[in-house]
Design an enzyme around this catalytic site. Sequence first.
Site, PDB file in Angstrom:
ATOM      1  N   GLU A  64       0.829  -1.204   0.000  1.00  8.79           N
ATOM      2  CA  GLU A  64       0.000   0.000   0.000  1.00  8.79           C
ATOM      3  C   GLU A  64       0.867   1.259   0.000  1.00  8.79           C
ATOM      4  O   GLU A  64       1.860   1.355   0.733  1.00  8.79           O
ATOM      5  CB  GLU A  64      -0.888  -0.014   1.253  1.00  8.79           C
ATOM      6  N   CYS A  91      -5.621  -2.762   2.871  1.00  8.50           N
ATOM      7  CA  CYS A  91      -5.277  -2.616   4.287  1.00  8.50           C
ATOM      8  C   CYS A  91      -6.475  -2.666   5.236  1.00  8.50           C
ATOM      9  O   CYS A  91      -6.936  -3.746   5.579  1.00  8.50           O
ATOM     10  CB  CYS A  91      -4.454  -1.355   4.484  1.00  8.50           C
ATOM     11  N   LYS A 101     -10.125   2.258  -1.856  1.00  8.79           N
ATOM     12  CA  LYS A 101     -10.280   1.739  -0.498  1.00  8.79           C
ATOM     13  C   LYS A 101     -11.592   2.208   0.119  1.00  8.79           C
ATOM     14  O   LYS A 101     -11.882   3.401   0.176  1.00  8.79           O
ATOM     15  CB  LYS A 101      -9.081   2.200   0.337  1.00  8.79           C
TER      16      LYS A 101
END
Length: 300
Positions: free
Chosen positions: A49, A159, A122
């Site tokens: 990331e 994440c 995300k």
Amino acid sequence: MTATSLPPRYKIGLVQMAMSAEPEANLERAIGKLAEAAAAGARLVCLPELFRSQYFAQREDPALFDLAEPVPGPSTEALGKAARQAGVVVIAPVFERRAPGLYHNSAAVIDADGRVVGIYRKMHIPDDPAYYEKFYFAPGDLGFRAFDTRVGRIGTLVCWDQWYPEAARLTALQGASVLVYPTAIGWHPAEKATHGAEQLDAWRIIQRSHAIANGCYVAAVNRVGLERPAGSDGLEFWGSSFLADPLGTIVVEAPRDREAVVIGEVDTARIESVRRGWPFLRDRRIDAYGGITSRYLDQA
């Protein structure tokens, strides 16, 4: 590409890196590690990331928005060229500048011919001490996604998404054989002695459980090293990138304390075999989900 032409087995390369303060240097090193993974037989390669910079969300600083770039843009162009030369699919995390003042924490999926076949933004954005991501990133607006590539259908999450079973399930239901999580996670140094082992264990367990519950492979790709902005204790990123199979077994794992390019194998026949025995996708009861969250919130 037809389903019959997809490889029944292929290797995935997990690139675990330590980041410098120089974005161009990080990009060049990532391209070198991509080539290293390809030389080891990988046909799918994932980077960590926000790999082009140190983890800037440890503090709130408007000047750091200048690290963002469009998609397509410099990173996807350079990695697209590298993907085409190596003949590999690449998961390329990007600090995406979507429009003036609008930014996302994204992952671009680059096929083996160098084309960007899609982007995931995300969905879950943390706001914890030293993880001030809500200052920088708008929540994703594209939903959970899976992408058709030269090695098959790949699901990308990022994440903080890794803690949410709904994200894994909705991506797996789109046919993803692998859920890939580019990651930047580590210890607050003052907490490591008392909570470090259980935090790392929890991180492994939740993602292995996604593999089991959905009968697919899960890959988590983390950075490594201590990153300490001026005036802070910093974060010690714990590495430990890994690939888990559809029963949650660790296929391959990187060390906690150094860079590594680790190679694991995806066997699509194993997905079929495991799901026949443990049919968790078949037996789910989505008809019972409706209204539960709203009723709970109404009572809170």
